[in-house]
Design a protein around this motif. Structure first.
Motif, PDB file in Angstrom:
ATOM      1  N   MET A   1      13.223 -11.847  32.088  1.00 10.16           N
ATOM      2  CA  MET A   1      13.453 -13.110  31.385  1.00 10.16           C
ATOM      3  C   MET A   1      12.346 -13.319  30.343  1.00 10.16           C
ATOM      4  SD  MET A   1      14.458 -16.693  33.237  1.00 10.16           S
ATOM      5  CE  MET A   1      12.917 -17.574  33.144  1.00 10.16           C
ATOM      6  N   ALA A   2      12.736 -13.806  29.138  1.00 11.16           N
ATOM      7  CA  ALA A   2      11.744 -14.029  28.086  1.00 11.16           C
ATOM      8  C   ALA A   2      10.769 -15.114  28.530  1.00 11.16           C
ATOM      9  CB  ALA A   2      12.454 -14.461  26.808  1.00 11.16           C
ATOM     10  N   ARG A   3       9.505 -14.918  28.176  1.00 14.96           N
ATOM     11  CA  ARG A   3       8.509 -15.911  28.547  1.00 14.96           C
ATOM     12  C   ARG A   3       8.467 -17.015  27.477  1.00 14.96           C
ATOM     13  NH1 ARG A   3       3.139 -12.959  30.461  1.00 14.96           N
ATOM     14  NH2 ARG A   3       3.439 -11.648  28.623  1.00 14.96           N
ATOM     15  N   LEU A   4       8.194 -18.259  27.933  1.00 16.54           N
ATOM     16  CA  LEU A   4       8.287 -19.446  27.061  1.00 16.54           C
ATOM     17  C   LEU A   4       7.350 -19.409  25.861  1.00 16.54           C
ATOM     18  CD1 LEU A   4       8.435 -22.654  29.331  1.00 16.54           C
ATOM     19  CD2 LEU A   4      10.176 -21.826  27.745  1.00 16.54           C
ATOM     20  N   MET A   5       6.174 -18.797  26.006  1.00 14.91           N
ATOM     21  CA  MET A   5       5.147 -18.887  24.961  1.00 14.91           C
ATOM     22  C   MET A   5       4.774 -17.519  24.401  1.00 14.91           C
ATOM     23  SD  MET A   5       4.704 -22.158  24.954  1.00 14.91           S
ATOM     24  CE  MET A   5       3.333 -22.266  23.834  1.00 14.91           C
ATOM     25  N   GLN A   6       5.680 -16.559  24.561  1.00 13.38           N
ATOM     26  CA  GLN A   6       5.375 -15.185  24.141  1.00 13.38           C
ATOM     27  C   GLN A   6       4.909 -15.135  22.676  1.00 13.38           C
ATOM     28  OE1 GLN A   6       5.747 -12.657  26.536  1.00 13.38           O
ATOM     29  NE2 GLN A   6       4.438 -11.599  25.070  1.00 13.38           N
ATOM     30  N   GLY A   7       3.727 -14.532  22.450  1.00 15.77           N
ATOM     31  CA  GLY A   7       3.230 -14.329  21.087  1.00 15.77           C
ATOM     32  C   GLY A   7       2.602 -15.560  20.440  1.00 15.77           C
ATOM     33  N   LYS A   8       2.554 -16.688  21.149  1.00 16.71           N
ATOM     34  CA  LYS A   8       1.999 -17.916  20.553  1.00 16.71           C
ATOM     35  C   LYS A   8       0.481 -17.973  20.759  1.00 16.71           C
ATOM     36  CE  LYS A   8       6.144 -20.214  20.225  1.00 16.71           C
ATOM     37  NZ  LYS A   8       6.795 -20.621  19.018  1.00 16.71           N
ATOM     38  N   VAL A   9      -0.191 -18.593  19.795  1.00 18.29           N
ATOM     39  CA  VAL A   9      -1.627 -18.855  19.913  1.00 18.29           C
ATOM     40  C   VAL A   9      -1.804 -20.340  20.232  1.00 18.29           C
ATOM     41  CG1 VAL A   9      -3.856 -18.828  18.739  1.00 18.29           C
ATOM     42  CG2 VAL A   9      -2.147 -17.039  18.246  1.00 18.29           C
ATOM     43  N   VAL A  10      -2.518 -20.609  21.327  1.00 17.92           N
ATOM     44  CA  VAL A  10      -2.617 -21.980  21.849  1.00 17.92           C
ATOM     45  C   VAL A  10      -4.083 -22.365  22.018  1.00 17.92           C
ATOM     46  CG1 VAL A  10      -2.038 -23.478  23.791  1.00 17.92           C
ATOM     47  CG2 VAL A  10      -0.469 -21.666  23.140  1.00 17.92           C
ATOM     48  N   LEU A  11      -4.417 -23.581  21.616  1.00 21.50           N
ATOM     49  CA  LEU A  11      -5.757 -24.138  21.841  1.00 21.50           C
ATOM     50  C   LEU A  11      -5.674 -25.196  22.938  1.00 21.50           C
ATOM     51  CD1 LEU A  11      -8.717 -24.834  21.050  1.00 21.50           C
ATOM     52  CD2 LEU A  11      -7.789 -26.271  19.229  1.00 21.50           C
ATOM     53  N   ILE A  19      -6.791 -30.193  34.806  1.00 20.31           N
ATOM     54  CA  ILE A  19      -5.495 -30.058  34.129  1.00 20.31           C
ATOM     55  C   ILE A  19      -5.582 -29.040  32.990  1.00 20.31           C
ATOM     56  CG2 ILE A  19      -3.812 -31.300  32.699  1.00 20.31           C
ATOM     57  CD1 ILE A  19      -4.583 -33.862  34.382  1.00 20.31           C
ATOM     58  N   GLY A  20      -6.707 -29.030  32.271  1.00 16.82           N
ATOM     59  CA  GLY A  20      -6.864 -28.093  31.153  1.00 16.82           C
ATOM     60  C   GLY A  20      -6.924 -26.650  31.618  1.00 16.82           C
ATOM     61  N   ARG A  21      -7.640 -26.424  32.713  1.00 19.74           N
ATOM     62  CA  ARG A  21      -7.701 -25.051  33.267  1.00 19.74           C
ATOM     63  C   ARG A  21      -6.310 -24.614  33.747  1.00 19.74           C
ATOM     64  NH1 ARG A  21     -10.794 -20.983  36.011  1.00 19.74           N
ATOM     65  NH2 ARG A  21      -9.629 -20.278  37.814  1.00 19.74           N
ATOM     66  N   ALA A  22      -5.657 -25.478  34.526  1.00 19.39           N
ATOM     67  CA  ALA A  22      -4.324 -25.122  35.044  1.00 19.39           C
ATOM     68  C   ALA A  22      -3.360 -24.853  33.893  1.00 19.39           C
ATOM     69  CB  ALA A  22      -3.801 -26.251  35.932  1.00 19.39           C
ATOM     70  N   SER A  23      -3.433 -25.656  32.831  1.00 18.94           N
ATOM     71  CA  SER A  23      -2.526 -25.468  31.687  1.00 18.94           C
ATOM     72  C   SER A  23      -2.838 -24.173  30.962  1.00 18.94           C
ATOM     73  CB  SER A  23      -2.637 -26.660  30.732  1.00 18.94           C
ATOM     74  OG  SER A  23      -2.286 -27.851  31.407  1.00 18.94           O
ATOM     75  N   SER A  24      -4.130 -23.853  30.819  1.00 18.90           N
ATOM     76  CA  SER A  24      -4.508 -22.586  30.176  1.00 18.90           C
ATOM     77  C   SER A  24      -3.883 -21.414  30.922  1.00 18.90           C
ATOM     78  CB  SER A  24      -6.035 -22.433  30.162  1.00 18.90           C
ATOM     79  OG  SER A  24      -6.620 -23.469  29.410  1.00 18.90           O
ATOM     80  N   LEU A  25      -3.929 -21.473  32.255  1.00 13.78           N
ATOM     81  CA  LEU A  25      -3.374 -20.372  33.070  1.00 13.78           C
ATOM     82  C   LEU A  25      -1.851 -20.288  32.926  1.00 13.78           C
ATOM     83  CD1 LEU A  25      -5.549 -20.719  36.332  1.00 13.78           C
ATOM     84  CD2 LEU A  25      -5.935 -19.213  34.384  1.00 13.78           C
ATOM     85  N   VAL A  26      -1.178 -21.446  32.859  1.00 12.13           N
ATOM     86  CA  VAL A  26       0.284 -21.416  32.710  1.00 12.13           C
ATOM     87  C   VAL A  26       0.669 -20.956  31.301  1.00 12.13           C
ATOM     88  CG1 VAL A  26       2.432 -22.749  32.824  1.00 12.13           C
ATOM     89  CG2 VAL A  26       0.649 -23.117  34.536  1.00 12.13           C
ATOM     90  N   PHE A  27      -0.061 -21.413  30.283  1.00  8.11           N
ATOM     91  CA  PHE A  27       0.199 -20.908  28.918  1.00  8.11           C
ATOM     92  C   PHE A  27       0.095 -19.380  28.909  1.00  8.11           C
ATOM     93  CE2 PHE A  27      -1.009 -25.163  26.979  1.00  8.11           C
ATOM     94  CZ  PHE A  27       0.169 -25.345  26.275  1.00  8.11           C
ATOM     95  N   ALA A  28      -0.961 -18.862  29.543  1.00  4.31           N
ATOM     96  CA  ALA A  28      -1.156 -17.399  29.565  1.00  4.31           C
ATOM     97  C   ALA A  28      -0.056 -16.707  30.359  1.00  4.31           C
ATOM     98  CB  ALA A  28      -2.528 -17.083  30.152  1.00  4.31           C
ATOM     99  N   ARG A  29       0.311 -17.281  31.493  1.00  4.93           N
ATOM    100  CA  ARG A  29       1.410 -16.714  32.306  1.00  4.93           C
ATOM    101  C   ARG A  29       2.684 -16.602  31.462  1.00  4.93           C
ATOM    102  NH1 ARG A  29       3.851 -20.920  36.223  1.00  4.93           N
ATOM    103  NH2 ARG A  29       5.191 -21.217  34.422  1.00  4.93           N
ATOM    104  N   GLU A  30       2.868 -17.566  30.544  1.00  2.00           N
ATOM    105  CA  GLU A  30       4.071 -17.581  29.704  1.00  2.00           C
ATOM    106  C   GLU A  30       3.892 -16.786  28.417  1.00  2.00           C
ATOM    107  OE1 GLU A  30       7.042 -18.615  30.557  1.00  2.00           O
ATOM    108  OE2 GLU A  30       6.289 -19.173  32.529  1.00  2.00           O
ATOM    109  N   ALA A 226       0.564 -29.160  34.212  1.00  2.11           N
ATOM    110  CA  ALA A 226       0.549 -27.979  33.327  1.00  2.11           C
ATOM    111  C   ALA A 226       1.964 -27.514  32.982  1.00  2.11           C
ATOM    112  CB  ALA A 226      -0.223 -26.840  34.003  1.00  2.11           C
ATOM    113  N   GLU A 227       2.858 -27.526  33.961  1.00  2.00           N
ATOM    114  CA  GLU A 227       4.229 -27.058  33.695  1.00  2.00           C
ATOM    115  C   GLU A 227       4.905 -27.945  32.650  1.00  2.00           C
ATOM    116  OE1 GLU A 227       5.473 -24.255  34.763  1.00  2.00           O
ATOM    117  OE2 GLU A 227       4.093 -23.756  36.400  1.00  2.00           O
ATOM    118  N   ALA A 228       4.666 -29.251  32.725  1.00  2.00           N
ATOM    119  CA  ALA A 228       5.254 -30.180  31.739  1.00  2.00           C
ATOM    120  C   ALA A 228       4.648 -29.966  30.359  1.00  2.00           C
ATOM    121  CB  ALA A 228       5.033 -31.622  32.203  1.00  2.00           C
ATOM    122  N   VAL A 229       3.342 -29.732  30.316  1.00  2.00           N
ATOM    123  CA  VAL A 229       2.645 -29.527  29.034  1.00  2.00           C
ATOM    124  C   VAL A 229       3.189 -28.278  28.335  1.00  2.00           C
ATOM    125  CG1 VAL A 229       0.409 -28.888  28.023  1.00  2.00           C
ATOM    126  CG2 VAL A 229       0.530 -30.666  29.789  1.00  2.00           C
TER     127      VAL A 229
END
Ligand code: NAD
Length: 254
Positions: A1-11, A19-30, A226-229
């Motif tokens: 399955m395609a990942r939600l944030m594939q190839g994106k650069v996120v700050l 919350i920021g750490r958890a979101s960083s990990l979910v962004f990376a997972r995606e 993080a999942e909502a963000v």
């Protein structure tokens, strides 16, 4: 399955803990490359390391969001490293002097809360949007709070700063909606992060009292915000503009 944030650069600001750490990990997972920013250097490096250790791409950059020069340099360095900035999560924040009534609140404490929680979000928006306009679009999420939607005694500066983030989110969202930049906010209920530690330490009843106010019967976990963000930042939310999304176990539904 395609990942939600594939190839994106996120700050992610305030990405060292909570919350920021958890979101960083979910962004990376995606699939995103994550630029973690914070004033807590050791923990910020820890977040970036955890992402790299699990095969993702991340860098930590020290930045104080209340300082204009830091934020301008942060965005420039992120773009210098990765060529663009697709998404930003403006999340750094502090609780301030909770428990102080308005007539007792010190000017210094007021200024500190406002400079980090509200001016910090504005500074981040300013430089992120400049870059997103150049590249033709992007998505931004700000962290407000349930206390940006309803009041709470003893937290006037925090409540005012988070109501400010809600309004700023709406105003900015309308300014850039036709230019491919989507701006939204999340409004977490009480979430188990280090920001709660002083309150739990000061009052053994704090946790049961605050839990009772959440209809779901518990406080939240940073991963649930993080999942909502990440969804709000993703193309899956392409028609969501200017919203302040409660992630609060029903707190603001009462
Ligand atoms: N935990 C909750 O119950 C809750 C509820 C609603 C909203 N929030 C908001 O969520 C956001 C994240 O908080 P958290 O709960 O994860 O707490 P946290 O303390 O774990 O995270 C806040 C992060 O912001 C960083 N930070 C503080 N000042 C900064 C500055 N000037 N520049 C850059 N970074 C700075 C801290 O070092 C920390 O890493 C905050 O905006 C907070 O107001 C938290």
């Amino acid at each position: 399955m395609a990942r939600l944030m594939q190839g994106k650069v996120v700050l992610v600001t305030g990405g060292s803990t909570g919350i920021g750490r958890a979101s960083s990990l979910v962004f990376a997972r995606e699939g995103a490359t994550v630029v973690v920013a914070d004033i807590n250097l050791a923990a910020g490096e820890g977040t970036a390391c955890a992402i790299r250790d699990s095969g993702g791409q991340a860098v930590f950059i020290a930045a104080d969001v209340s300082k204009r020069g830091d934020v301008e340099t942060l965005v420039n360095r992120a773009v210098g490293l990765y060529g663009r900035l697709d998404c930003a999560f403006n999340n750094a924040g502090i609780a301030g002097a909770i428990g102080s009534a308005v007539h007792d609140y010190s000017e210094d404490a007021w200024d500190r809360v406002m400079s980090i929680n509200l001016k910090g979000v504005w500074l981040c928006l300013k430089y992120e949007i400049q870059q997103m306009l150049k590249q033709g679009g992007g998505a931004i999420v700000n962290t407000a709070s349930i206390w940006g939607l309803v009041g709470a005694p003893g937290a006037s500066a925090y409540v005012a700063s988070k109501h400010g983030v809600v309004g700023l989110t709406r105003a900015a969202a309308l300014e850039y909606a036709t230019q491919g930049i989507r701006i939204n906010a999340v409004n977490p209920g009480t979430i188990r992060t280090p920001i709660l530690d002083p309150f739990i330490a000061a009052d053994p009843e704090f946790e049961s009292m605050i839990t009772a106010r959440h209809p779901i019967g518990r406080i939240g976990m940073p991963e649930e915000v993080a999942e909502a963000v990440v969804w709000l930042c993703s193309d899956a939310a392409s028609f969501v503009v200017g919203q302040n999304l409660p992630v609060d176990g029903g707190y603001t539904t009462q």
